[in-house]
Write a protein that holds these residues in place. Sequence first.
Motif, PDB file in Angstrom:
ATOM      1  N   GLU A  92       0.843  -1.199   0.000  1.00 40.45           N
ATOM      2  CA  GLU A  92       0.000   0.000   0.000  1.00 40.45           C
ATOM      3  C   GLU A  92       0.880   1.251   0.000  1.00 40.45           C
ATOM      4  N   ARG A  93       0.437   2.260  -0.726  1.00 39.83           N
ATOM      5  CA  ARG A  93       1.162   3.531  -0.785  1.00 39.83           C
ATOM      6  C   ARG A  93       0.171   4.674  -0.639  1.00 39.83           C
ATOM      7  N   PHE A  94       0.537   5.703   0.139  1.00 34.78           N
ATOM      8  CA  PHE A  94      -0.315   6.885   0.226  1.00 34.78           C
ATOM      9  C   PHE A  94      -0.376   7.550  -1.147  1.00 34.78           C
ATOM     10  N   GLY A  95      -1.576   7.939  -1.533  1.00 33.15           N
ATOM     11  CA  GLY A  95      -1.791   8.463  -2.882  1.00 33.15           C
ATOM     12  C   GLY A  95      -2.414   7.417  -3.800  1.00 33.15           C
ATOM     13  N   GLN A  96      -2.222   6.139  -3.422  1.00 35.26           N
ATOM     14  CA  GLN A  96      -2.783   5.052  -4.257  1.00 35.26           C
ATOM     15  C   GLN A  96      -3.551   4.070  -3.390  1.00 35.26           C
ATOM     16  N   ASP A  98      -6.183   1.736  -1.949  1.00 37.50           N
ATOM     17  CA  ASP A  98      -7.269   1.009  -2.615  1.00 37.50           C
ATOM     18  C   ASP A  98      -8.362   0.739  -1.584  1.00 37.50           C
TER      19      ASP A  98
END
Length: 231
Positions: A92-96, A98
Amino acid sequence: MHVLITGANRGLGLEFVRQYLARGATVHAACRAPEQATDLAALAAAHPGQLNVLPLDVADPASIQALRQRLEPLTDRLHRLINNAGILVRGERFGQLDPAVMARSHAVNAIGPVLVTQACADLLERGQPARVANISSGLGSIAGVDGFHSPSYNASKAALNMWTRLLAQELNPRGVLCFALRPGWVRTAMGGEQADLAPADSVAGMIRAFEAASADQQLAMLGHDGGRTDW
Ligand SMILES: NC(=O)c1ccc[n+]([C@@H]2O[C@H](COP(=O)([O-])OP(=O)(O)OC[C@H]3O[C@@H](n4cnc5c(N)ncnc54)[C@H](OP(=O)(O)O)[C@@H]3O)[C@@H](O)[C@H]2O)c1
């Protein structure tokens, strides 16, 4: 003693099954695909009459209700419930972020344990003094956050901690104690090969702490080493 364990086919759940069987308990081992649970089948063969393997997807409320029905002919009480099933979604990445990953993490890690506990509350009440263990994580500690690495997992375990406190409010008066347990970093599919602890050592420590814990130890996460981790 009757013990229900979720996510029982591998990892820490399977080790909980082994160790409660060794303690002489009757174990109800719940997992998503019993027909593929070869380790549980071997344990059932080695412990005739002591181990029941039952289907359960903790993210499916209908499956939880079906489990409750399947328990009906097997026992009229539970003395221990180990809400162990869990997922950690990597990458998981901030900005993406889900929303499907966020929702799924909460469904499995936080909501599932609450609904299983709710479905089994009458069995636990009949098993009093009974105990519920919600398998949480140090990553669920709000005070301990030091990075944005597995946010849906962190947040869902923090939610599980709150639910553990809420369940305690309902169930303590009915003779059921509710604890959040912290396994440490353990060599399972989730923990990876570099982790500190063998499953047998983590689970032995958690069972020791859980079985001995007093009501006031419901107020923080209880570690495999008997230590306490603040929320
Ligand atoms: N390992 C660690 O270092 C560590 C640290 C802190 C906390 N924990 C917690 O300890 C618990 C056990 O983790 P583990 O290390 O043993 O992980 P694991 O090896 O990945 O096992 C996870 C278990 O959860 C089950 N599961 C996943 N989704 C499910 C669902 N929807 N319904 C029913 N069962 C489901 C899996 O079943 P399938 O085989 O069907 O996928 C499997 O049995 C988890 O709650 C985890 O968050 C682990």
